[in-house]
Design a protein around this motif. Structure first.
Motif, PDB file in Angstrom:
ATOM      1  N   LEU A 156      38.656  43.305  89.793  1.00  0.00           N
ATOM      2  CA  LEU A 156      38.651  43.194  88.334  1.00  0.00           C
ATOM      3  C   LEU A 156      38.824  41.753  87.875  1.00  0.00           C
ATOM      4  CD1 LEU A 156      40.822  46.340  87.564  1.00  0.00           C
ATOM      5  CD2 LEU A 156      38.353  46.113  87.220  1.00  0.00           C
ATOM      6  N   LEU A 157      39.598  40.973  88.637  1.00  0.00           N
ATOM      7  CA  LEU A 157      39.828  39.569  88.304  1.00  0.00           C
ATOM      8  C   LEU A 157      38.770  38.655  88.904  1.00  0.00           C
ATOM      9  CD1 LEU A 157      43.691  39.535  88.853  1.00  0.00           C
ATOM     10  CD2 LEU A 157      42.541  39.247  86.658  1.00  0.00           C
ATOM     11  N   GLN A 158      37.970  39.208  89.838  1.00  0.00           N
ATOM     12  CA  GLN A 158      36.898  38.456  90.501  1.00  0.00           C
ATOM     13  C   GLN A 158      37.422  37.248  91.266  1.00  0.00           C
ATOM     14  OE1 GLN A 158      33.094  39.164  90.514  1.00  0.00           O
ATOM     15  NE2 GLN A 158      34.451  40.944  90.611  1.00  0.00           N
ATOM     16  N   GLU A 159      38.592  37.434  91.902  1.00  0.00           N
ATOM     17  CA  GLU A 159      39.166  36.394  92.752  1.00  0.00           C
ATOM     18  C   GLU A 159      39.734  37.053  93.995  1.00  0.00           C
ATOM     19  OE1 GLU A 159      41.977  33.839  90.872  1.00  0.00           O
ATOM     20  OE2 GLU A 159      40.849  33.720  89.013  1.00  0.00           O
ATOM     21  N   PRO A 160      39.299  36.636  95.200  1.00  0.00           N
ATOM     22  CA  PRO A 160      39.850  37.228  96.423  1.00  0.00           C
ATOM     23  C   PRO A 160      41.366  37.094  96.474  1.00  0.00           C
ATOM     24  CG  PRO A 160      37.925  35.891  96.920  1.00  0.00           C
ATOM     25  CD  PRO A 160      38.253  35.641  95.475  1.00  0.00           C
ATOM     26  N   ASP A 161      42.048  38.182  96.823  1.00  0.00           N
ATOM     27  CA  ASP A 161      43.503  38.224  96.973  1.00  0.00           C
ATOM     28  C   ASP A 161      44.247  37.970  95.663  1.00  0.00           C
ATOM     29  OD1 ASP A 161      43.211  38.634  99.761  1.00  0.00           O
ATOM     30  OD2 ASP A 161      42.969  36.473 100.051  1.00  0.00           O
ATOM     31  N   ALA A 162      43.564  38.039  94.515  1.00  0.00           N
ATOM     32  CA  ALA A 162      44.226  37.808  93.240  1.00  0.00           C
ATOM     33  C   ALA A 162      45.167  38.969  92.917  1.00  0.00           C
ATOM     34  CB  ALA A 162      43.204  37.646  92.121  1.00  0.00           C
ATOM     35  N   THR A 163      46.235  38.659  92.213  1.00  0.00           N
ATOM     36  CA  THR A 163      47.177  39.679  91.767  1.00  0.00           C
ATOM     37  C   THR A 163      47.422  39.504  90.271  1.00  0.00           C
ATOM     38  OG1 THR A 163      49.073  38.256  92.298  1.00  0.00           O
ATOM     39  CG2 THR A 163      48.344  39.807  93.997  1.00  0.00           C
ATOM     40  N   LEU A 164      47.888  40.545  89.637  1.00  0.00           N
ATOM     41  CA  LEU A 164      48.188  40.485  88.211  1.00  0.00           C
ATOM     42  C   LEU A 164      49.501  39.755  87.977  1.00  0.00           C
ATOM     43  CD1 LEU A 164      47.134  44.117  87.367  1.00  0.00           C
ATOM     44  CD2 LEU A 164      46.158  42.070  86.336  1.00  0.00           C
ATOM     45  N   PRO A 165      49.676  39.181  86.788  1.00  0.00           N
ATOM     46  CA  PRO A 165      50.940  38.509  86.478  1.00  0.00           C
ATOM     47  C   PRO A 165      52.131  39.441  86.670  1.00  0.00           C
ATOM     48  CG  PRO A 165      49.295  38.034  84.801  1.00  0.00           C
ATOM     49  CD  PRO A 165      48.709  39.084  85.698  1.00  0.00           C
ATOM     50  N   ASP A 166      53.279  38.838  86.930  1.00  0.00           N
ATOM     51  CA  ASP A 166      54.492  39.600  87.212  1.00  0.00           C
ATOM     52  C   ASP A 166      54.829  40.555  86.067  1.00  0.00           C
ATOM     53  OD1 ASP A 166      57.431  40.184  87.435  1.00  0.00           O
ATOM     54  OD2 ASP A 166      57.158  38.982  89.232  1.00  0.00           O
ATOM     55  N   GLY A 167      55.147  41.788  86.423  1.00  0.00           N
ATOM     56  CA  GLY A 167      55.481  42.786  85.411  1.00  0.00           C
ATOM     57  C   GLY A 167      56.767  42.498  84.670  1.00  0.00           C
ATOM     58  N   ASP A 168      57.686  41.715  85.268  1.00  0.00           N
ATOM     59  CA  ASP A 168      58.949  41.391  84.601  1.00  0.00           C
ATOM     60  C   ASP A 168      58.697  40.630  83.310  1.00  0.00           C
ATOM     61  OD1 ASP A 168      60.330  42.606  86.619  1.00  0.00           O
ATOM     62  OD2 ASP A 168      60.811  40.759  87.686  1.00  0.00           O
ATOM     63  N   PHE A 169      57.746  39.695  83.343  1.00  0.00           N
ATOM     64  CA  PHE A 169      57.440  38.921  82.140  1.00  0.00           C
ATOM     65  C   PHE A 169      56.813  39.816  81.086  1.00  0.00           C
ATOM     66  CE2 PHE A 169      54.686  35.388  80.167  1.00  0.00           C
ATOM     67  CZ  PHE A 169      55.620  35.197  79.161  1.00  0.00           C
ATOM     68  N   LEU A 170      55.975  40.750  81.513  1.00  0.00           N
ATOM     69  CA  LEU A 170      55.351  41.683  80.574  1.00  0.00           C
ATOM     70  C   LEU A 170      56.421  42.502  79.859  1.00  0.00           C
ATOM     71  CD1 LEU A 170      52.918  43.081  79.322  1.00  0.00           C
ATOM     72  CD2 LEU A 170      52.823  44.561  81.335  1.00  0.00           C
ATOM     73  N   GLU A 171      57.383  42.998  80.604  1.00  0.00           N
ATOM     74  CA  GLU A 171      58.442  43.802  79.995  1.00  0.00           C
ATOM     75  C   GLU A 171      59.276  42.972  79.030  1.00  0.00           C
ATOM     76  OE1 GLU A 171      58.739  47.101  80.167  1.00  0.00           O
ATOM     77  OE2 GLU A 171      56.830  46.878  81.231  1.00  0.00           O
ATOM     78  N   LEU A 172      59.560  41.725  79.409  1.00  0.00           N
ATOM     79  CA  LEU A 172      60.301  40.834  78.515  1.00  0.00           C
ATOM     80  C   LEU A 172      59.482  40.538  77.268  1.00  0.00           C
ATOM     81  CD1 LEU A 172      62.768  38.899  78.082  1.00  0.00           C
ATOM     82  CD2 LEU A 172      61.384  37.131  79.188  1.00  0.00           C
ATOM     83  N   GLY A 173      58.190  40.240  77.460  1.00  0.00           N
ATOM     84  CA  GLY A 173      57.332  39.867  76.347  1.00  0.00           C
ATOM     85  C   GLY A 173      57.125  40.981  75.338  1.00  0.00           C
ATOM     86  N   LYS A 174      57.226  42.225  75.778  1.00  0.00           N
ATOM     87  CA  LYS A 174      57.089  43.348  74.854  1.00  0.00           C
ATOM     88  C   LYS A 174      58.194  43.345  73.806  1.00  0.00           C
ATOM     89  CE  LYS A 174      54.626  46.515  77.952  1.00  0.00           C
ATOM     90  NZ  LYS A 174      54.724  47.746  78.765  1.00  0.00           N
ATOM     91  N   ARG A 175      59.288  42.628  74.094  1.00  0.00           N
ATOM     92  CA  ARG A 175      60.405  42.547  73.147  1.00  0.00           C
ATOM     93  C   ARG A 175      60.370  41.257  72.316  1.00  0.00           C
ATOM     94  NH1 ARG A 175      65.110  41.991  75.314  1.00  0.00           N
ATOM     95  NH2 ARG A 175      64.604  41.696  77.511  1.00  0.00           N
ATOM     96  N   PHE A 176      59.323  40.431  72.511  1.00  0.00           N
ATOM     97  CA  PHE A 176      59.184  39.225  71.695  1.00  0.00           C
ATOM     98  C   PHE A 176      58.959  39.619  70.230  1.00  0.00           C
ATOM     99  CE2 PHE A 176      57.548  35.821  74.920  1.00  0.00           C
ATOM    100  CZ  PHE A 176      58.745  35.927  75.610  1.00  0.00           C
ATOM    101  N   PRO A 177      59.451  38.821  69.290  1.00  0.00           N
ATOM    102  CA  PRO A 177      59.212  39.096  67.863  1.00  0.00           C
ATOM    103  C   PRO A 177      57.792  38.682  67.466  1.00  0.00           C
ATOM    104  CG  PRO A 177      60.513  37.099  68.093  1.00  0.00           C
ATOM    105  CD  PRO A 177      60.353  37.669  69.485  1.00  0.00           C
ATOM    106  N   LEU A 178      56.809  39.460  67.893  1.00  0.00           N
ATOM    107  CA  LEU A 178      55.404  39.095  67.715  1.00  0.00           C
ATOM    108  C   LEU A 178      55.039  38.885  66.253  1.00  0.00           C
ATOM    109  CD1 LEU A 178      53.652  41.464  70.286  1.00  0.00           C
ATOM    110  CD2 LEU A 178      54.008  39.001  70.489  1.00  0.00           C
ATOM    111  N   SER A 179      55.584  39.720  65.372  1.00  0.00           N
ATOM    112  CA  SER A 179      55.260  39.590  63.944  1.00  0.00           C
ATOM    113  C   SER A 179      55.632  38.214  63.423  1.00  0.00           C
ATOM    114  CB  SER A 179      55.994  40.673  63.147  1.00  0.00           C
ATOM    115  OG  SER A 179      55.744  40.514  61.768  1.00  0.00           O
ATOM    116  N   GLU A 180      56.825  37.758  63.766  1.00  0.00           N
ATOM    117  CA  GLU A 180      57.279  36.437  63.322  1.00  0.00           C
ATOM    118  C   GLU A 180      56.475  35.333  63.993  1.00  0.00           C
ATOM    119  OE1 GLU A 180      59.620  33.752  61.108  1.00  0.00           O
ATOM    120  OE2 GLU A 180      59.352  35.928  60.951  1.00  0.00           O
ATOM    121  N   MET A 181      56.129  35.524  65.252  1.00  0.00           N
ATOM    122  CA  MET A 181      55.358  34.516  65.978  1.00  0.00           C
ATOM    123  C   MET A 181      53.968  34.348  65.383  1.00  0.00           C
ATOM    124  SD  MET A 181      56.648  35.688  69.780  1.00  0.00           S
ATOM    125  CE  MET A 181      55.523  34.660  70.738  1.00  0.00           C
TER     126      MET A 181
END
Length: 408
Positions: free
Chosen positions: A125-150
């Motif tokens: 899906l990323l079209q890069e050999p051995d590529a991995t998706l970004p760390d899920g920890d950051f995704l979970e943290l980012g879901k709590r970012f104040p996106l509306s204010e940002m």
């Protein structure tokens, strides 16, 4: 040389294959040895040649990954899925159609869902050999970012156009937003265990603010900071700039020339921040102020307090970053240390004691003291207010609304 000896010397010995000619000769030797029995010298040589040929061919003739669309359609055929079955992963009937027709690129959010729910390899899906998706920890943290204010503040300009889009493409937004500083979950400067200084009320909003101020600093010219630059003499040089009408702007220029970024960015809801001192790298330092109180007395104290943290705690590697809510200062050792150094640099204890200024002192007396000290009168006025715990007095000396306008 006998015929048998000549034949023996002409036999190709196993070696790393580097050229097409080497490759052809190796294949010829493999053909000669192909019938060799395992466990014999010839069989061992054949096995070695096969490994060498395989390694060369992997590098010279890499197998192309299937396209993401091919992989998705293959998985649909395998699982007997219809286009409508992809809506939970791609975000709507029109988006599914656009993706499958090559009119829309896959977002990281789509890729993660396709990978997790349909089992399509991330590298395809990323079209890069051995590529991995970004760390899920950051995704979970980012879901709590104040996106509306940002979004409201323009922090996501050039990344996403609206709040609904930001929420729908959260992973892509986070990766692009943090790109100048990298994944914060992997860096000591964002790690509360390595930077146990300050007391933020909302850790997610704090990280978002920290990414923002560090990104703004990264946009500026790269600075070279020499450890130990900030000492008592340096702090007093900074304080003397308070005498000038544009002292805060001059302080920014002065610090910049000594390898220290000074960034002003308002605090996010629930963080209650006044300022922060941050290690950008071994050669970089950052002071970030929120100007929660737009007054000269507050600016000079917070600035000196953060510079004191650089001298006492950042340069000495006690902390990677320090975050301050100075309404609650003095609650731990490092805050008391920064307070004392800042107070001493602003007005030495001996000079303050000799001045005998109190809440009953007149405006004229305070101005005369400030003139002798060659500092702005907001500094002694602010100290009197703090020590008397009376914040209704001397407001005319504080330089209200005189700071933020100097930083645009």
């Amino acid at each position: 040389m006998t015929k048998s000896t000549r034949k023996q010397s002409e036999i190709l010995r196993p070696k790393v294959i580097k050229t097409d000619r080497d490759h052809q000769r190796a294949l010829a030797r493999v053909e000669e040895l192909f019938a060799a029995k395992p466990g014999t010298p010839e069989g061992d040589e054949l096995e070695l040649w096969l490994l060498l040929v395989e390694k060369y061919e992997e590098a010279a003739f890499p197998v192309e990954l299937p396209s993401p669309i091919e992989a998705i359609r293959f998985r649909m055929d395998q699982a007997n899925l219809k286009q409508s079955d992809l809506i939970p992963f791609l975000g709507g009937k029109s988006k599914v159609s656009e993706v499958l027709n090559g009119k829309r690129d896959l977002s990281l959010t789509m890729i993660r869902k396709l990978h997790e729910h349909l089992g399509i390899p991330a590298e395809v899906l990323l079209q890069e050999p051995d590529a991995t998706l970004p760390d899920g920890d950051f995704l979970e943290l980012g879901k709590r970012f104040p996106l509306s204010e940002m979004v409201k503040r323009g922090w996501l300009e050039g990344i996403v156009d609206s709040l609904p889009d930001a929420k729908a493409q959260i992973e892509d937004v986070l990766v692009k937003f943090a790109a100048p500083v990298g994944d914060p979950t992997k860096q000591p400067v964002f790690n509360r265990q390595n930077a146990p200084c300050g007391n933020p009320a909302d850790s997610a909003a704090l990280v978002a603010w920290q990414i923002r101020v560090m990104s703004l600093a990264k946009r500026q010219k790269q600075l070279t900071y020499r450890k130990g630059t900030v000492d008592e003499d340096f702090l007093r040089e900074v304080v003397r700039l308070s005498l000038f009408d544009h002292g805060p702007a001059l302080a920014q220029e002065f610090l910049f020339k000594h390898g220290i970024h000074l960034i002003v960015e308002g605090h996010l809801p629930k963080t209650f921040l006044d300022g922060a001192a941050i290690r950008l790298s071994n050669d970089g330092r950052l002071i970030a102020l929120t100007l929660r109180y737009d007054r000269l007395d507050n600016f000079w104290f917070v600035l000196l307090h953060e510079l004191a943290h650089i001298a006492l705690h950042i340069d000495t590697e006690v902390c990677e970053a320090v975050f301050d809510n100075l309404d609650e200062r003095g609650t731990d050792r490092i805050e008391r240390e920064a307070d004392e150094l800042a107070k001493e640099a602003l007005i030495s204890s001996s000079e303050w004691k000799a001045a005998r200024l109190t809440r009953k002192s007149t405006v004229s007396e305070i101005k005369q003291f400030a003139e002798r000290m060659r500092i702005h009168p907001a500094i002694p006025a602010g100290r009197i207010r703090f020590e008397s715990d009376n914040y209704r007095i001397l407001t005319q000396l504080l330089g209200n609304r005189q700071v933020r306008k100097q930083f645009g």
